[in-house]
Structure formats: C-alpha cells, structure tokens
Design a protein around this motif. Structure first.
Motif, PDB file in Angstrom:
ATOM      1  N   ALA A 129     -10.208   1.175   2.816  1.00 58.02           N
ATOM      2  CA  ALA A 129      -9.793   2.446   2.544  1.00 58.02           C
ATOM      3  C   ALA A 129      -8.167   2.406   1.844  1.00 58.02           C
ATOM      4  O   ALA A 129      -8.049   3.208   1.015  1.00 58.02           O
ATOM      5  CB  ALA A 129      -9.526   3.470   4.021  1.00 58.02           C
ATOM      6  N   ALA A 130      -7.406   1.356   2.502  1.00 59.35           N
ATOM      7  CA  ALA A 130      -6.082   1.331   1.950  1.00 59.35           C
ATOM      8  C   ALA A 130      -6.041   0.699   0.458  1.00 59.35           C
ATOM      9  O   ALA A 130      -5.461   1.210  -0.467  1.00 59.35           O
ATOM     10  CB  ALA A 130      -5.371   0.304   2.923  1.00 59.35           C
ATOM     11  N   CYS A 131      -7.028   0.062   0.019  1.00 54.63           N
ATOM     12  CA  CYS A 131      -7.173  -0.759  -1.253  1.00 54.63           C
ATOM     13  C   CYS A 131      -7.585   0.305  -2.189  1.00 54.63           C
ATOM     14  O   CYS A 131      -6.915   0.307  -3.097  1.00 54.63           O
ATOM     15  CB  CYS A 131      -8.089  -2.117  -1.275  1.00 54.63           C
ATOM     16  N   LEU A 132      -8.567   0.965  -1.694  1.00 56.20           N
ATOM     17  CA  LEU A 132      -8.922   2.002  -2.730  1.00 56.20           C
ATOM     18  C   LEU A 132      -7.938   3.261  -3.126  1.00 56.20           C
ATOM     19  O   LEU A 132      -7.813   3.443  -4.046  1.00 56.20           O
ATOM     20  CB  LEU A 132     -10.306   2.598  -2.200  1.00 56.20           C
ATOM     21  N   THR A 133      -7.172   3.474  -2.018  1.00 54.62           N
ATOM     22  CA  THR A 133      -6.338   4.523  -1.931  1.00 54.62           C
ATOM     23  C   THR A 133      -5.230   3.880  -2.961  1.00 54.62           C
ATOM     24  O   THR A 133      -4.530   4.975  -3.840  1.00 54.62           O
ATOM     25  CB  THR A 133      -5.731   4.750  -0.645  1.00 54.62           C
ATOM     26  N   ALA A 187      -2.240  14.541  -3.067  1.00 59.44           N
ATOM     27  CA  ALA A 187      -3.027  14.310  -1.711  1.00 59.44           C
ATOM     28  C   ALA A 187      -4.049  13.284  -1.911  1.00 59.44           C
ATOM     29  O   ALA A 187      -5.034  13.453  -3.019  1.00 59.44           O
ATOM     30  CB  ALA A 187      -3.526  15.608  -1.015  1.00 59.44           C
ATOM     31  N   VAL A 188      -4.220  12.349  -1.192  1.00 66.67           N
ATOM     32  CA  VAL A 188      -5.442  11.410  -1.024  1.00 66.67           C
ATOM     33  C   VAL A 188      -5.615  10.902   0.401  1.00 66.67           C
ATOM     34  O   VAL A 188      -4.722  10.357   0.921  1.00 66.67           O
ATOM     35  CB  VAL A 188      -5.249  10.097  -2.213  1.00 66.67           C
ATOM     36  N   GLU A 189      -6.755  11.460   0.643  1.00 63.33           N
ATOM     37  CA  GLU A 189      -7.175  11.416   2.077  1.00 63.33           C
ATOM     38  C   GLU A 189      -8.668  10.594   2.014  1.00 63.33           C
ATOM     39  O   GLU A 189      -9.412  10.950   1.237  1.00 63.33           O
ATOM     40  CB  GLU A 189      -7.289  12.486   2.886  1.00 63.33           C
TER      41      GLU A 189
END
Lengths: 189, 189
Positions: A96-100, A116-118
């Motif tokens: 999730a962190a890498c894609l974000t 926002a990115v969730e």
C-alpha cells in the motif's frame, strides 16, 4: 504563486525530481541501489529489524541520522503476544505504501495536485499452508486486493491514468506480483 | 523443570501450538484468515498504515486492543524526508521477520531450544525501473539475499534442517519468491 512554490507539488520537489531523473539518465551507473535490514529474534514471535544504511548513487548513504526499528509479532491465535504487526501484515503495508508513493510522485510529475489518497488492502490466507498441515494450499496469501480512493484537481480519467502508471512503476507491486529470487545462507553455532 | 515450563520452548507454548494444529486439522474451515491494513497519504513520500482488525477462525478477531501504526517514507535521494523506512525496506523486514518466526516455531515443535537467531538481508535494485527511465530493468529488487546466524542446543545439521523447513513454510517467503495476484480498485473524487 512564486516560482519556488510552483516546483513543490504534493510535497514533492519536482525540480529536484527532474534533475535526479536527468542525472541518472546521463549516468546509469548511479541507478544501482542496495537496501538493507538486520533482524534479531527476541522471544517467541517477537523479532526486531533495524534499518538505516543503504547504498545509492555510487556510495553508502550517510544522510540518515537515526536507525528505524520495526517490531514484528503475531496475535494470540497465532501463538504470539501482539508485539507488532505480523510479517504478512507488514507486506500489505509495504504494498500500500509503495503504490501510494508512486501515485503521489507520478501525479507530481504530471502536474496533478492531489488532495487525498487512501487505501484499504486485504490478503486472504488459508493458514494450513504456513502451519504445515496441508500441501494443497500455498503458504502465503491466495490473493491481495487493494481499494484506492484518490482525490485531486484532475478528471477521474486523469486520476485513473495516474494510478495505472503508478502500478506499472511500483517496486513493491512488481515484487509482490512477480516474485523475486531469494538466496538464503545459514551459519550455525 | 515443571511440566508447565516444559511446554514453553523458545517463548512458544507448544501445548497450545499442537492443540491449534489439531483443531484446524479437524475443522479446516477455521484456517481461513484475512489480514488487513488501511493506508493514508500524508505528504510527499510520507504515508501511514493502520493495522488492527483481521479475520481468523470463523470470525473477526477482537483480542487486539490497540492498532499498530506504520509510517513509510523515502530518504532524501529519493525525494523524501526520511519519515520512515521506505516500502522496499519494509518488504525486506517482512521477509526476515517471517523466516525468523518460522524458524522459532519449527524449532519449538521439534524440541530444539534456540539461543539466537540473527539475520542480515539485502535487496539490489536498479532504480531506473521504478523511476520510469528504463523498461529494460525491473521495478523491484533483482535479487534478495538473507544471511542467518542460528544458535541452539542442536547439531549444525539439525539447525540447518529447521531453517530449511521454515523456508518451506514461510508465508512471506512464498509470496516474495512466487508472487501473489493483486487486484486494484480505484474510486476518484
């Protein structure tokens, strides 16, 4: 807005970003990185990784002043005492962190300001594999799903393009979907 | 030593371990787990995952009282401000932690008392892939190497067997070496 402010988009210094890209294009040998962690068992499912040094752009990095420490554990049902997220949960976080971050950097490069990115990520596992009860199920997740909510000053189509480009360039998405060769050495005493 | 003390080995309650294995063998539907994380972008390369709930053994787990929060970041050379380990480093930690816990659990089951498990893990990356400069290198690590030092009251051969069995049952080792299907959904606003 000043010219300086314009170069910062989504918290990313795009002047520095494009300068870095130009430098690596000109000197591809600077692209060789090595990331590292050391891990030490504490008790039961509790172990701790220390992360600080890495190799980048022709030498060992010296900009990190402090080491990061990460504690892993297992919940009670998996015989631990919840000393930290379990390793499979850490993998979901890494993804999730890498894609974000990829979404944020791609958007910055494409002049899209995000607000926002969730995301919510899930991994389904039949634990009979990892527990050694069955050879018919795999040890890891059978599948992972990640649902993103992305908001910014661009059309839905443009935002979806940003996510798609990020997916195509994410280091952890590549590793988790395609796999990486892992070599294990063992020293005993 | 008392009978109670004998059941705890390497910090693992082996009575509970074997009872759990027997229960899941008898009722395989209890083996369905789902792990979860939510992630929120903060600024630039800084984002944070929250990890608490999971599904296990027929229902949502309620034993975890507090959520875990994990901050990701990037070092300066990758345009971040070191707000946490980067996602690829988290993946190295997940791998080392999972193999270590597997070693500890396998040893406990096989009556091997461990005194130390340490590891150093490295991942080699040509960042031209993730930076979108080259299609000729992959985005993720080309290879990962992990060096274990394992000490305990068993022969070197037995300790190596424990590591080998752990490798064969580690959930994260399976995922990182073999890959997992990942589905991405996107909602925009």
């Amino acid at each position: 807005m000043s010219a300086v402010a314009d170069t910062i988009r989504n918290g990313v210094d795009t002047d520095k970003m494009f300068a870095t890209l130009d430098l690596i294009k000109a000197q591809p040998e600077l692209a060789r990185f090595q990331f590292r962690a050391t891990n030490r068992w504490i008790a039961g499912a509790h172990n701790r990784s220390t992360i600080k040094d890495f190799y980048a752009a022709g030498g060992d990095d010296t900009t990190r002043t402090d080491a990061f420490e990460l504690d892993a554990g297992e919940p009670a049902i998996l015989l631990g005492t919840d000393t930290g997220p379990n390793p499979a949960e850490y993998l979901l976080h890494a993804l999730a962190a890498c894609l974000t971050t990829s979404i944020v950097y791609v958007a910055a490069a494409r002049k899209v300001r995000l607000t926002a990115v969730e995301s919510a990520v899930t991994g389904d596992m039949d634990v009979r594999g990892a527990l050694g009860i069955s050879d018919e199920v795999r040890n890891g997740f059978a599948r992972i799903r990640i649902a993103f909510k992305v908001e910014g000053d661009a059309t839905a189509e443009k935002l979806r393009e940003v996510v798609e480009r990020a997916r195509k360039r994410s280091a952890v998405y590549d590793m988790v979907t395609n796999g990486v060769p892992v070599g294990i050495d063992v020293e005993t005493a």
